[in-house]
Design an enzyme around this catalytic site. Sequence first.
Site, PDB file in Angstrom:
ATOM      1  N   GLU A  85       1.334  -1.283   0.450  1.00  0.00           N
ATOM      2  CA  GLU A  85      -0.162  -0.253   0.574  1.00  0.00           C
ATOM      3  C   GLU A  85       0.652   1.305   0.282  1.00  0.00           C
ATOM      4  O   GLU A  85       1.126   2.038   1.115  1.00  0.00           O
ATOM      5  CB  GLU A  85      -1.363  -0.238   1.143  1.00  0.00           C
ATOM      6  CG  GLU A  85      -1.931  -1.314   0.814  1.00  0.00           C
ATOM      7  CD  GLU A  85      -2.441  -1.074   2.197  1.00  0.00           C
ATOM      8  OE1 GLU A  85      -2.637  -0.708   3.052  1.00  0.00           O
ATOM      9  OE2 GLU A  85      -4.176  -1.571   2.634  1.00  0.00           O
ATOM     10  N   GLU A  95      -6.729  -7.936  -0.402  1.00  0.00           N
ATOM     11  CA  GLU A  95      -6.819  -7.788   0.791  1.00  0.00           C
ATOM     12  C   GLU A  95      -8.094  -7.553   1.468  1.00  0.00           C
ATOM     13  O   GLU A  95      -8.531  -6.468   0.519  1.00  0.00           O
ATOM     14  CB  GLU A  95      -5.935  -5.947   1.890  1.00  0.00           C
ATOM     15  CG  GLU A  95      -4.805  -7.568   2.161  1.00  0.00           C
ATOM     16  CD  GLU A  95      -3.766  -6.083   2.664  1.00  0.00           C
ATOM     17  OE1 GLU A  95      -4.370  -5.061   3.199  1.00  0.00           O
ATOM     18  OE2 GLU A  95      -2.425  -5.969   2.717  1.00  0.00           O
TER      19      GLU A  95
HETATM   20  C1  GAL Z   1      -3.754  -2.971   5.090  1.00  0.00           C
HETATM   21  C2  GAL Z   1      -2.381  -3.396   5.580  1.00  0.00           C
HETATM   22  C3  GAL Z   1      -2.614  -5.183   6.211  1.00  0.00           C
HETATM   23  C4  GAL Z   1      -3.187  -4.539   7.587  1.00  0.00           C
HETATM   24  C5  GAL Z   1      -4.977  -4.380   6.919  1.00  0.00           C
HETATM   25  C6  GAL Z   1      -5.690  -4.046   8.084  1.00  0.00           C
HETATM   26  O1  GAL Z   1      -3.780  -1.724   5.259  1.00  0.00           O
HETATM   27  O2  GAL Z   1      -2.297  -3.111   4.170  1.00  0.00           O
HETATM   28  O3  GAL Z   1      -1.068  -4.855   6.820  1.00  0.00           O
HETATM   29  O4  GAL Z   1      -2.469  -3.849   8.397  1.00  0.00           O
HETATM   30  O5  GAL Z   1      -4.939  -2.373   6.297  1.00  0.00           O
HETATM   31  O6  GAL Z   1      -6.584  -3.726   7.762  1.00  0.00           O
END
Ligand code: GAL
Length: 673
Positions: free
Chosen positions: A153, A309
Amino acid sequence: MTSNTWPDLDGIAYGGDYNPEQWPREVWDEDVALMREAGVNFVSVGIFSWALLEPKEGLYEFGWLDDLLDLLHANGISADLGTPSVSPPAWFFHQYPEARVTLKDGTVMGFGSRGMASHAAPEYREAIARMAGALADRYASHPAVVMWHIHNEYGVPVAEDFGPRAVASWRRWLQARYETLDALNDAWGTAFWGQRYGDWEHVVAPAATPTIANPAMKLDWARFTDDQLRECFRIERDVIRERASQPITTNFMAHQSWNTDLWKWAREVDVVSDDHYLWAPDPDAHVGLALSADLTRSVAGGNPWILMEHSTSAVNWQGHNVAKRPGEMRRNALTHLGRGADGIAFFQWRASRSGAEKFHSAMVPHAGPRSRVFREVAGLGQDLKALADIRGARTTAAVAVLYDWESLWAHDLEWRPSDDLQFRERMRAYYERLWRDGVQVDFAHPEADLSGYRMVVAPSSYLLTAEAGRNLEAYVEAGGTLVVGAFSGIVDEHDAVHAGGFGAPLKNALGLTIEEFLPLRAGETCHVAYGAESIETDVWAEDMALAGAEVRGTFTDGPGAGLPAITRHQHGTGVSWYVGTRLSVSALAHVFADAYADAGLTPASAPEGVEVMVRTSGAEDFVVVCNHTDDAADLSITGTNALTGAQVDGQLTVAGGDVAVVRTAAGEWGGGR
Ligand code: GAL
């Protein structure tokens, strides 16, 4: 090496971020057994592993990663191998304190979290290249590795860097962009407030200033910040590309990030991947999800992408971390799939016992595999197996929504006519109108070729270049239907008001310009007479200078009483609509009903709260039907339910909260396309 454009995997990619370094070795065996049980075939590893992989400068310890990748491979699970550049180890910052990022107020970030490196620091750039090279040397031909996942990110948690190295590179960037100081002074309008520069060394970053900094400088600073991040991505990508042929990605954050212009980023990756988290304060967060998925597919040029994710249930970083209720995770995942994702992954596989994210949900929660969440995770694995044939199927849209990160950056600068007219809010409202009408949309850049769309919607195009204006004008002239929201076509690429006044680049297309903005006070409302309707509106009114447009809605009270609020204009063989106020999602329905008629579009006839998405392989369609309501819903459709194998003979009933995917003849579900 030439790159592959998709990870070498059967079916849909399914899995999540896997951080086994947080667990004793024996847990790894249980992990892979559970992954198999859940149908997981794809995990992202190593994203935060730098301190383990290089415990001292130049001392690499790959043994644990060798074991891990071997174990995954032996179990038929593929790896998306991360480079750990988002989180350099403590020794790195100890050794190279200048490689820490500096905030606007001069604060230099300390260690103990993540994402604190200065992307301008040569020591950081050398270190990430070395690490990426070492990983690629070792694992380029490891059979488990099907993709590379660079960084994490970009731009989060800190994007801007005001340290001396960043400022030096900012000056070089400006020299390359403007060549001469005269050109820079011109572009930034430095005659204002006596800001003229006579020496490149005097050019500063828009750091702490007594009152607002030069907006054109800030807009360039946003471009520069984005470019710096992309430069760092390229460093790692190119080092890996020299050694390995697996596709390379980095996880974007579509509508949830601010610093990255994804039209540019998408050109740099082999596979687009995106992270999306529901925003709990939003009761209809699934609409935001759909927007994010459509935006991701659009920056990917319509190609399949990977949802890298999302969460199985609650996140941990919002004020009120609302848990997903039974079935919600499945609806979320299959909506991403319905909008073009051929990979579905979560943050993260197993919930962390320690650290900042211990209250974040996971595929294996703290409660273990005998839990609702794990059962749903395994159920989704089954669903995705049954949907393997959807892979590669595309989405066709008759409507394009214009989205430009540069316009977002410019719009979000200070001292606008009204704080209440916001890019993101407008984007969401117009998108939501189309979503509620069951109209499938793509997003497009305002300078893109729009000729394939029956309708183009520009909810918020504050910054609109003269070229984009010509593009939209030509689109309408050739028969398109254009709908433009308020405060559009106001400034050029330097945040300077267009010569010819507000809206000048759209004058021919819309048949008007804007003489004066008449924003409302906070909380005030006014009304627009539209046909037989009296529509309540707020935030924005204006005084238009009509140049041929026909008035279709008139302010009946408030600062614009008696003035036009909504117009329609015939230009060439097309039609433009202009909405000079802030209409709610439901109020927009009136204007859109008329604009659809102009565009010859028939909105879909799905019941309220039922989201229908179509992916097509050419010969057949996959119609994904997601019922967001608690009640069963009926749809007229014929085919086979790919999730259950059941025949659907003309009528499909989808239980409350359920999802169906119907394989049908191409074009069977025509609504909204
Ligand atoms: C994302 C990040 C992950 C984790 C996740 C939690 O933004 O890439 O590593 O922190 O959030 O929601």
